[in-house]
Design an enzyme around this catalytic site. Structure first.
Site, PDB file in Angstrom:
ATOM      1  N   ARG A 268      17.083  37.094  11.974  1.00 40.10           N
ATOM      2  CA  ARG A 268      16.623  37.408  13.327  1.00 40.10           C
ATOM      3  C   ARG A 268      17.795  37.405  14.309  1.00 40.10           C
ATOM      4  O   ARG A 268      18.550  36.431  14.385  1.00 40.10           O
ATOM      5  CB  ARG A 268      15.593  36.353  13.740  1.00 40.10           C
ATOM      6  CG  ARG A 268      15.158  36.389  15.169  1.00 40.10           C
ATOM      7  CD  ARG A 268      14.183  37.488  15.433  1.00 40.10           C
ATOM      8  NE  ARG A 268      13.672  37.403  16.788  1.00 40.10           N
ATOM      9  CZ  ARG A 268      12.953  38.350  17.364  1.00 40.10           C
ATOM     10  NH1 ARG A 268      12.667  39.468  16.713  1.00 40.10           N
ATOM     11  NH2 ARG A 268      12.509  38.194  18.593  1.00 40.10           N
ATOM     12  N   GLU A 363      -6.474  10.290   2.435  1.00 40.52           N
ATOM     13  CA  GLU A 363      -5.894   9.252   1.565  1.00 40.52           C
ATOM     14  C   GLU A 363      -5.227   8.137   2.384  1.00 40.52           C
ATOM     15  O   GLU A 363      -4.226   7.558   1.989  1.00 40.52           O
ATOM     16  CB  GLU A 363      -4.949   9.871   0.531  1.00 40.52           C
ATOM     17  CG  GLU A 363      -5.687  10.940  -0.279  1.00 40.52           C
ATOM     18  CD  GLU A 363      -5.209  11.122  -1.691  1.00 40.52           C
ATOM     19  OE1 GLU A 363      -4.572  10.209  -2.228  1.00 40.52           O
ATOM     20  OE2 GLU A 363      -5.504  12.190  -2.252  1.00 40.52           O
TER      21      GLU A 363
HETATM   22  N1  COS Z   1      -4.466  -1.986  -5.974  1.00 33.71           N
HETATM   23  C1  COS Z   1      -5.361  -2.836  -6.563  1.00 33.71           C
HETATM   24  N2  COS Z   1      -6.079  -3.737  -5.850  1.00 33.71           N
HETATM   25  C2  COS Z   1      -5.870  -3.797  -4.530  1.00 33.71           C
HETATM   26  C3  COS Z   1      -4.970  -2.945  -3.862  1.00 33.71           C
HETATM   27  C4  COS Z   1      -4.244  -2.033  -4.647  1.00 33.71           C
HETATM   28  N3  COS Z   1      -3.362  -1.196  -4.078  1.00 33.71           N
HETATM   29  N4  COS Z   1      -4.995  -3.235  -2.549  1.00 33.71           N
HETATM   30  C5  COS Z   1      -5.877  -4.229  -2.391  1.00 33.71           C
HETATM   31  N5  COS Z   1      -6.416  -4.563  -3.573  1.00 33.71           N
HETATM   32  C6  COS Z   1      -7.390  -5.641  -3.829  1.00 33.71           C
HETATM   33  C7  COS Z   1      -6.899  -6.958  -3.266  1.00 33.71           C
HETATM   34  O1  COS Z   1      -6.094  -7.633  -4.183  1.00 33.71           O
HETATM   35  C8  COS Z   1      -8.186  -7.692  -2.985  1.00 33.71           C
HETATM   36  O2  COS Z   1      -8.643  -8.266  -4.173  1.00 33.71           O
HETATM   37  P1  COS Z   1      -9.515  -9.660  -4.164  1.00 33.71           P
HETATM   38  O3  COS Z   1     -10.860  -9.300  -3.681  1.00 33.71           O
HETATM   39  O4  COS Z   1      -9.518 -10.082  -5.605  1.00 33.71           O
HETATM   40  O5  COS Z   1      -8.804 -10.621  -3.271  1.00 33.71           O
HETATM   41  C9  COS Z   1      -9.137  -6.572  -2.608  1.00 33.71           C
HETATM   42  O6  COS Z   1      -8.604  -5.370  -3.145  1.00 33.71           O
HETATM   43  C10 COS Z   1      -9.283  -6.440  -1.125  1.00 33.71           C
HETATM   44  O7  COS Z   1      -7.973  -6.196  -0.601  1.00 33.71           O
HETATM   45  P2  COS Z   1      -7.623  -6.280   0.945  1.00 33.71           P
HETATM   46  O8  COS Z   1      -8.009  -7.633   1.471  1.00 33.71           O
HETATM   47  O9  COS Z   1      -6.218  -5.831   1.115  1.00 33.71           O
HETATM   48  O10 COS Z   1      -8.617  -5.231   1.569  1.00 33.71           O
HETATM   49  P3  COS Z   1      -8.680  -4.701   3.016  1.00 33.71           P
HETATM   50  O11 COS Z   1     -10.111  -4.529   3.327  1.00 33.71           O
HETATM   51  O12 COS Z   1      -7.878  -5.550   3.961  1.00 33.71           O
HETATM   52  O13 COS Z   1      -7.980  -3.280   2.836  1.00 33.71           O
HETATM   53  C11 COS Z   1      -7.048  -1.246   3.625  1.00 33.71           C
HETATM   54  C12 COS Z   1      -7.674  -2.593   3.930  1.00 33.71           C
HETATM   55  C13 COS Z   1      -6.634  -0.686   4.950  1.00 33.71           C
HETATM   56  C14 COS Z   1      -5.810  -1.420   2.771  1.00 33.71           C
HETATM   57  C15 COS Z   1      -8.027  -0.356   2.857  1.00 33.71           C
HETATM   58  O14 COS Z   1      -9.322  -0.469   3.399  1.00 33.71           O
HETATM   59  C16 COS Z   1      -7.614   1.092   2.906  1.00 33.71           C
HETATM   60  O15 COS Z   1      -6.674   1.522   2.227  1.00 33.71           O
HETATM   61  N6  COS Z   1      -8.325   1.895   3.720  1.00 33.71           N
HETATM   62  C17 COS Z   1      -8.085   3.330   3.778  1.00 33.71           C
HETATM   63  C18 COS Z   1      -8.981   4.012   2.820  1.00 33.71           C
HETATM   64  C19 COS Z   1      -8.554   5.422   2.578  1.00 33.71           C
HETATM   65  O16 COS Z   1      -7.408   5.694   2.257  1.00 33.71           O
HETATM   66  N7  COS Z   1      -9.502   6.325   2.722  1.00 33.71           N
HETATM   67  C20 COS Z   1      -9.279   7.705   2.389  1.00 33.71           C
HETATM   68  C21 COS Z   1     -10.160   8.030   1.245  1.00 33.71           C
HETATM   69  S1  COS Z   1      -9.524   9.125   0.082  1.00 33.71           S
HETATM   70  S2  COS Z   1      -9.458  10.818   0.910  1.00 33.71           S
END
Ligand code: COS
Length: 386
Positions: A268, A363
């Site tokens: 361009r 995600e």
């Molecule tokens: N892999 C395996 N286990 C996991 C993990 C991971 N990456 N992350 C958390 N966990 C487990 C924890 O160890 C915990 O286990 P216990 O119950 O035995 O203690 C449990 O899951 C709960 O974890 P946590 O307390 O971290 O949960 P939260 O409610 O605080 O999580 C976030 C919050 C924000 C991390 C979560 O709700 C999230 O990712 N939300 C977004 C969802 C998303 O991406 N939606 C889009 C859908 S797909 S298009």
């Protein structure tokens, strides 16, 4: 960390690049214009082995490591994010979950069919009222003598209209909160499973997106992935793979923006010379290039950690956050370089701009990634009232 790609990785990347240029790029504009989910092209992607990229060969996959998978996803993402989404969902959300949580019988039953593309799979986590707060599932699973009955609704489900198998997350006991969740492998031919296409999206128009209603959908007792109470962990571990894949695809968008903008800026002419010779235009190109390289390094680091088996949730969120935001910025800047020409779909940057917007939403939004990173830094879960 040694980021020198070996001969096999370079060959796989080159093959993915040529496949993208020869098969995907030429169809991308028309599929986008027509909102067409290109089933024939999905078949070609499956024939390349990309739908089961990280699945071991014994289950019909390509047996790639994560770093190499990321190279493939970057190339496909440069061509068309709608097709990249097929790979991300099928490989990272569905196959990875079955691989990690499935019984041997479930792996044998589902993975070979998913790797060949004979079956598509979808990931039913998000609901009309449940997005970031993924643990708060309204979909209910009730135990019966014959197995389980599921009722509820899912929203924004990629591949939902074409999937043969759906991972459906449901609450079995609301009092248990996230520990009551279960994940079911649901046959989408089952009565009561009703997907509806979602049209008129800003971008990813060539990607299949569904709203799904589940009305008394019966599932067998052996259709659960993991156990009752594992559902949330199934979802989170799948998202660790899915977010990586989205991030790698966004590096592809960044790279596509750089390449298209450099080419255009050299062609361009304004004020009697190519616009590439202007300092402010070079500044825009340089910004894009820096962000592209930085995003790629973060994706490679996350992939490398996955391949070593080390914890990588935080590093995956860092890669997802940075790469998706960088891709939004690069697509916007690429249109600035293209001027009016970037405002119509003759150039890929117009589609990049629309397609990329969802990547900071799905995600896990950018805000959710920041909370995951902030929690890793401070040890404080900002989502739990203090
Ligand atoms: N892999 C395996 N286990 C996991 C993990 C991971 N990456 N992350 C958390 N966990 C487990 C924890 O160890 C915990 O286990 P216990 O119950 O035995 O203690 C449990 O899951 C709960 O974890 P946590 O307390 O971290 O949960 P939260 O409610 O605080 O999580 C976030 C919050 C924000 C991390 C979560 O709700 C999230 O990712 N939300 C977004 C969802 C998303 O991406 N939606 C889009 C859908 S797909 S298009």
């Amino acid at each position: 960390m040694d980021f020198t790609l070996n001969d096999e990785q370079r060959l796989i990347r080159q093959t993915a690049r040529e496949f993208t240029d020869n098969e995907i790029v030429e169809r991308a504009r028309d599929n986008d214009r027509d909102e067409r989910f290109d089933v024939e092209l999905v078949g070609k992607i499956a024939d390349q082995g990309y739908l089961g990229a990280i699945v071991p060969r014994e289950y019909g996959g390509a047996g790639l490591d994560y770093l190499t998978y990321g190279l493939v996803v970057e190339e496909i993402g440069r061509g068309d994010s709608a097709m990249r989404t097929v790979i991300s969902v099928q490989t990272s959300l569905v196959c990875a979950a079955i691989l990690r949580w499935g019984t041997e019988e479930q792996k044998q039953r589902y993975l070979p069919n998913l790797c060949t593309g004979e079956w598509l799979g979808c990931f039913g986590l998000t609901e009309p009222d449940t997005g970031s707060d993924a643990a708060n599932q309204r979909t209910r699973a009730r135990r019966t003598g014959a197995g389980w009955v599921i009722n509820g609704a899912k929203m924004w489900i990629s591949l939902g209209n074409h999937a043969k198998v759906a991972l459906i997350f449901a609450q079995t006991d609301p009092e248990q909160a996230h520990r009551g969740l279960a994940c079911f492998l649901v046959d989408t031919d089952q009565p009561g499973f009703q997907p509806q296409p979602i049209h008129h999206k800003m971008g990813l128009r060539a990607s299949d997106t569904a709203a799904i209603s589940l009305d008394d959908v019966e599932v067998a007792p052996d259709a659960m992935l993991g156990a009752v109470g594992d559902g949330f962990k199934v979802a989170m571990s799948a998202l660790d793979s899915g977010r990586y894949s989205v991030a790698a695809g966004c590096v592809g968008i960044c790279q596509g923006c750089v390449e298209a903008s450099v080419d255009y800026a050299k062609e361009r002419e304004q004020f009697g010379r190519p616009i590439a010779s202007f300092q402010l235009v070079q500044g825009m190109l340089a910004d894009m290039k820096v962000q592209t390289d930085a995003a790629r390094m973060l994706v490679w680091r996350a992939g490398w950690l996955k391949d070593t088996g080390a914890p990588n949730t935080t590093e995956t969120s860092i890669a997802k956050l940075y790469a998706t935001e960088a891709a939004v910025h690069c697509a916007n800047t690429a249109i600035q370089v293209h001027g009016g020409s970037g405002y119509v779909d003759d150039h890929p940057v117009e589609r990049y701009f629309r397609d990329v917007r969802v990547t900071t939403l799905y995600e896990g939004t950018s805000q959710i990634q920041k909370l995951i990173i902030g929690r890793a830094l401070t040890g404080i879960n900002a989502l739990v009232p203090t």
